[in-house]
Design a protein around this motif. Structure first.
Motif, PDB file in Angstrom:
ATOM      1  N   SER A 111       3.126   6.956  -0.680  1.00  0.00           N
ATOM      2  CA  SER A 111       3.654   5.913   0.201  1.00  0.00           C
ATOM      3  C   SER A 111       4.740   6.425   1.136  1.00  0.00           C
ATOM      4  N   SER A 115       3.695   6.104   5.957  1.00  0.00           N
ATOM      5  CA  SER A 115       4.531   4.941   6.272  1.00  0.00           C
ATOM      6  C   SER A 115       4.918   4.971   7.745  1.00  0.00           C
ATOM      7  N   SER A 125       4.832   0.744   4.266  1.00  0.00           N
ATOM      8  CA  SER A 125       4.119   1.774   3.505  1.00  0.00           C
ATOM      9  C   SER A 125       2.627   1.479   3.453  1.00  0.00           C
ATOM     10  N   SER A 126       1.850   2.519   3.468  1.00  0.00           N
ATOM     11  CA  SER A 126       0.397   2.369   3.389  1.00  0.00           C
ATOM     12  C   SER A 126       0.001   1.868   2.001  1.00  0.00           C
TER      13      SER A 126
END
Length: 484
Positions: A111, A115, A125-126
């Motif tokens: 994450s 991001s 964040s992904s």
């Protein structure tokens, strides 16, 4: 399934310090799946794991930092979309396999790395711990191949269908049909819930083997079945290998191997894109059915390798891969000239991992596993179907898209691969192949098949590709491996 390779034939490749890998083309079969005779087929958890492990191996070979065979300039952690092209048929087995492979090739990056900071200072964040999204091009060519037992099911090429059906009139087929009758009949108690009495024969060699092979992997009671001894199962596999090879390739009738011919053009096109882009395009991954493997093996003279025929004359195991490396031994501070480019072919039967690696083999009857780009391009050009016009002419199609193509003198010229300048060729795209096939009229297909059926008394079938030990017989067929 293919037999294990003899140690004397193995040439495990370890890139030398003087070599620079510029790009690769990877063609992969799917992972473990459910049986075709109980469609719709589905990728199993085992198959997902197999294909993920294969992707992880290729990451550790070509992408990870500090590996000796790393592709020059490739992004190691966060994927650069312009560097990779991936495609698979619209198929729940093959498309899902492609997704699983990519998860191993470019795993989540966490994450923190995945991001974005917005203008107001918010950090996004992904999801899924930085799971990386890589587009997969969907193709109609090969669509539904894993739900059909007929090797030519997705070729959309009437002449290839006719050619494969000719196997069912050959002496090789009829001799095996007669000599194995009692053998297949003895298996009736095991398969009569799926196959009728008239279907339990060599005619359906692959579908019968496929059903029992899936059972051997997933059915806990399989080992307790007294009818399925090791020798019986081995014979089932050998007969299925022979059957499918003859349906996929014939040395005197190249159209039977149309899947391998179109794949050859796509390989040249994929590596040619690396050349044309001066190395910006680096990785091409394509997923397909075993028919493409078998037909390519025959076309590329891999069946004639001394003492190694068993490596290529059977159905490739799940997650098998063919890899083509574009490399140079010249200074790679700038992209090399065409004269300094070389190609290497590697194959592995089954899931590729650190304990079972790729093996280099010579193509086109050559003695060396390394070919100059010019030699490789010329060798593939002997059989590559690299344009719509050539595809339409080879398959006997003159309607729909083919009507305009075959009539135009300005259409792509035939079997040659790319010009030596760019190496990209006029390769028929996977999408175009699917469109052309979809435009073939039903009358052409039914008419051609009916002619064969009147002679051989067979049901409607489709095609695949590959040559067998009876390569001079005029057939290869898997006419109707499924229940009607």
């Amino acid at each position: 399934m293919l037999s294990f390779l003899l140690p004397v034939l193995l040439f495990p490749f370890i890139a030398g310090a003087a070599e620079t890998i510029l790009g690769v083309f990877i063609f992969s079969r799917h992972g473990d799946r459910t049986a075709k005779s109980t469609s719709p087929t589905a990728l199993t958890t085992l198959g997902y794991r197999q294909i993920f492990n294969s992707g992880t191996y290729f990451r550790n070979r070509y992408i990870a930092p500090n590996v000796t065979s790393r592709i020059v300039g490739v992004d190691s952690d966060v994927v650069e979309q312009s560097q990779i092209t991936v495609s698979a048929p619209v198929d729940t087995v093959l498309m899902n396999s492609a997704q699983g492979f990519l998860q191993g090739l470019y795993p989540p990056v966490g994450s923190t790395v995945a991001s974005d900071t917005l203008r107001n200072g918010s950090v996004i964040s992904s999801p899924l711990d930085g799971y990386q999204l890589i587009p997969i091009g969907s193709t109609t060519a090969g669509m539904g191949s894993e739900d059909s037992a007929w090797l030519q099911a997705s070729s959309n090429c009437p002449q290839a269908v006719l050619s494969s059906n000719e196997y069912f009139t050959s002496s090789d087929y009829n001799n095996l049909l007669a000599s194995t009758g009692a053998f297949y009949e003895s298996l009736t108690p095991l398969i009569n819930a799926t196959f009728g009495a008239d279907q339990i024969s060599y005619k359906n060699a692959y579908t019968i083997f496929d059903l029992l092979n899936v059972a051997s992997i997933h059915n806990e009671s399989f080992s307790a079945l007294p009818l399925l001894t090791d020798s019986v199962f081995s014979q089932l596999r050998t007969l299925a290998d022979h059957h499918e090879l003859n349906l996929a390739y014939n040395s005197t009738d190249p159209v039977r191997a149309i899947a391998g011919s179109t794949l050859a053009a796509q390989i040249v096109q994929g590596l040619g894109n690396t050349i044309k882009s001066q190395g910006k395009s680096k990785i091409t991954v394509e997923f397909g059915a075993y028919a493409s493997f078998l037909s390519f093996f025959g076309l590329a003279d891999l069946l004639t390798l001394p003492d190694s025929n068993d490596s290529f004359m059977g159905i490739p195991d799940y997650a098998s891969t063919m890899t083509f490396e574009l490399f140079t031994t010249a200074d790679a501070s700038s992209f090399p000239t065409v004269e300094d480019l070389q190609v290497r072919f590697l194959f592995h039967n089954g899931t590729t991992d650190e304990n079972s690696r790729l093996t280099a083999y010579p193509l086109f009857g050559q003695s060396s596993t390394e070919l100059s780009w010019t030699e490789f391009e010329a060798g593939m050009g002997r059989f590559a179907v690299d344009g719509q016009k050539q595809w339409c002419e080879a398959c006997g199609n003159s309607t729909g898209v083919c009507a305009g193509v075959t009539a135009s003198s300005s259409s792509s010229s035939g079997a040659g691969a790319a010009s030596s300048g760019s190496g990209t060729g006029g390769g028929i795209s996977k999408a175009a192949a699917g469109v052309i096939g979809a435009m073939v009229t039903l009358a052409v297909v039914l008419g051609s098949q009916a002619a064969v059926m009147l002679v051989a008394g067979l049901r409607v079938v489709r095609k695949n590709q590959l040559a067998s030990r009876a390569a001079n017989e005029n057939g290869v067929g898997e006419a109707d491996e499924r229940k009607a």
